[in-house]
Design a protein around this motif. Sequence first.
Motif, PDB file in Angstrom:
ATOM      1  N   GLY A 299       9.236   3.217  -0.325  1.00  0.00           N
ATOM      2  CA  GLY A 299       9.448   4.947   0.294  1.00  0.00           C
ATOM      3  C   GLY A 299       8.477   4.549  -0.069  1.00  0.00           C
ATOM      4  N   ARG A 300       8.056   6.201  -0.578  1.00  0.00           N
ATOM      5  CA  ARG A 300       6.305   6.883   0.460  1.00  0.00           C
ATOM      6  C   ARG A 300       5.341   5.710  -0.098  1.00  0.00           C
ATOM      7  NH1 ARG A 300       2.794  10.021  -1.323  1.00  0.00           N
ATOM      8  NH2 ARG A 300       3.815   9.816  -4.274  1.00  0.00           N
ATOM      9  N   THR A 301       4.438   5.199   1.111  1.00  0.00           N
ATOM     10  CA  THR A 301       3.337   4.838   0.812  1.00  0.00           C
ATOM     11  C   THR A 301       1.982   6.041   1.490  1.00  0.00           C
ATOM     12  OG1 THR A 301       4.561   2.761   2.213  1.00  0.00           O
ATOM     13  CG2 THR A 301       1.765   2.687   1.962  1.00  0.00           C
ATOM     14  N   SER A 302       1.311   5.500   0.349  1.00  0.00           N
ATOM     15  CA  SER A 302       0.154   6.070   0.143  1.00  0.00           C
ATOM     16  C   SER A 302      -1.618   5.968   0.646  1.00  0.00           C
ATOM     17  CB  SER A 302       0.005   7.654  -0.719  1.00  0.00           C
ATOM     18  OG  SER A 302       0.063   7.338  -2.103  1.00  0.00           O
TER      19      SER A 302
ATOM     20  N   THR B  10       2.076   0.954  -8.516  1.00  0.00           N
ATOM     21  CA  THR B  10       3.072   1.459  -6.992  1.00  0.00           C
ATOM     22  C   THR B  10       4.199   2.347  -8.103  1.00  0.00           C
ATOM     23  OG1 THR B  10       4.319  -0.614  -8.528  1.00  0.00           O
ATOM     24  CG2 THR B  10       3.541  -1.071  -6.035  1.00  0.00           C
TER      25      THR B  10
ATOM     26  N   SER C   5       7.522   3.794  -4.831  1.00  0.00           N
ATOM     27  CA  SER C   5       6.678   4.210  -4.132  1.00  0.00           C
ATOM     28  C   SER C   5       5.149   3.482  -4.184  1.00  0.00           C
ATOM     29  CB  SER C   5       6.045   5.564  -3.787  1.00  0.00           C
ATOM     30  OG  SER C   5       7.463   6.815  -4.032  1.00  0.00           O
TER      31      SER C   5
END
Length: 638
Positions: free
Chosen positions: A457-460, A475, A490
């Motif tokens: 999903g979201r990658t930061s 993660t 994530s």
Amino acid sequence: MDTTVADPLVGRVLDGRYRIESRIARGGMATVYVARDIRLDRIVAIKVMHAGLASDEDFVTRFIGEAKAAAALSHPNVVAVYDQRTDGEHVFLVMEYVKGNTLRDALTTLGRLGPRAALEIMQPVLAALGAAHRAGLVHRDVKPENVLITEDGQVKVADFGLARAETASKMTKTGMIIGTVGYLAPEQVLAGSADVRSDVYAAGIMLFELMTGELPHQGDTPLAVAYKHVNETVPPPSSLVPGLPRQVDDLVTDATSHDPSRRPQDANQFHAEVSEVFGGLPRDFDRRVEEASRNATGVLEAPAPGHTAVLDPRATDPYVPQRTRTDRAIGALTGRYVLIALGALAALILGWAVWYQTSGQYEHVPSSIIGMKVADARGQLESDGLDVRTAKAIYDDRVHKGGVAKSDPPAGARVAKGETVTLTPSKGITPREVPDVGGKSLADAKKTLEDKGFTVGRTSSSPSQTVAKDRVISTDPDAGEKQSPDEPVSVVVSTGMSMPNLLGQNGDAAANQLRSMGLDVTVQKKKVDGKEPNTVISQDPSEGQGVSRGDDVTIVVNKRDCIVDAGPFQFGCDDGNGEQNVPVPNLTGRRVNDAKKALEDSGFKVNVTGLGGNVVRFQSPNSGEAPRGSTVTLVKGP
């Protein structure tokens, strides 16, 4: 069912995991067994390739590739492929075990189905093929033997892609043609090529067979049948069963056109056309067709009690044999003694057929609602006059979050109008452990997660003093925690350590600070008037940029006038005693080799002592300044 018991594989454990319990069937390509997955404690079906095929490297390579593609399909009307393994000489597939019977069993017992019943069965078949076509997979062997009907009436299609693997083997090309010649599209006969429209052709042949009880092209040899596929068109099914409407004939003739471009372009389009025709037929249409057929050909008495109707699928006369087959099927549907003689299998199939023939006062729970969005399933059932309730969601390995996992009564069951159908939504695939991807590149982390069924999903990004730049820090959920693969994972990626601002700082102290971060430091000296001597006047990388251990960094230090430049580290001033003092970096907690190198680069000698381990636990001196060339002691520990 294969009743042979002297099978050397029965009782064996394949790959240390799958215990073979009994043999189900044996075909030209493989033998199918019921087995228990010891690790997950569940019943599965095992398809073991015959030894001749398993020794063919080309076949095995193609088979494994097709098995992987089939395993990627996730649809309630597709028999799931769980695993592909090799154990010595045995190459095998692990599949979902479907308890029930094949569509061929139903045809053998009933002779043929009414048009509405045939179209009802074709819809989940085409839904399964449509899912495969969307994924770029061609079945290549659509036939009643590969359509399974579960005990609760659900329809499932098996053996996706395996025909292609079989065709790849020089040893089995002939066997493959013999086994499926009745459903081969002309382009398969002429060029050996197949695409999604070839599956549509085979589905059209199967629809013809369901409604008439026989294949459109017959001959004394497989070659004769193949010749007819190329040179003769498929006749409309109404030529054998009077009373079938033109729309039903058109479904068959369009799907079996010799020109692939004139067929529905994939199973999804064919499914839409079949559904439209099905929706336009009255619920008692099959009964009307049966009555019209009896009136047109004369009514024969049903078989006497205790006698089983014999249905001949090879009959070619469009009238007399069809009339006999129809009346015997009716006798089979109504004769209690016949049901007893046929046993449990016939009772299941015949009861199902009776429901279709008398559906005027009943509704049914369509199998197509399994996997459908709950709101869509509710709308379909309510439009059919049924009351709908929703149960608490459950995890389900076959249905994604928000779809219908099961219904009560089950899919395919007969219900009276106004009765309640309870839908149980899926809250996703059963939770499983999130794998540890810490320290991996983002690409490798995604692959590891996807191999376990998860999506990213979201990658930061975030700075880290311990994780290298462009590597995964963590993660969400954490590694080892359980989560449904329907929920994204994530990922936080390291931007590395943040380069400090060293401008104006003491050159020796700045260099040692960078070395303590695990960086490879180059110190350049330059005389700049107006700047403090022995201070940093520039740095590369600049402040705030991400760096990782082992990266090269450079600082430029203003030259001092008090001593002559004698090397990259000799830029301190004499303290009055003839010895040059330099700052001592505190390296406690660093790995011994890294700390030793940093001290030696600063001009110190290093003494390493301790009882074991590879981490600096104590340092003397650990701060301040010391003469260049003096000894710093490192005490290591675990």
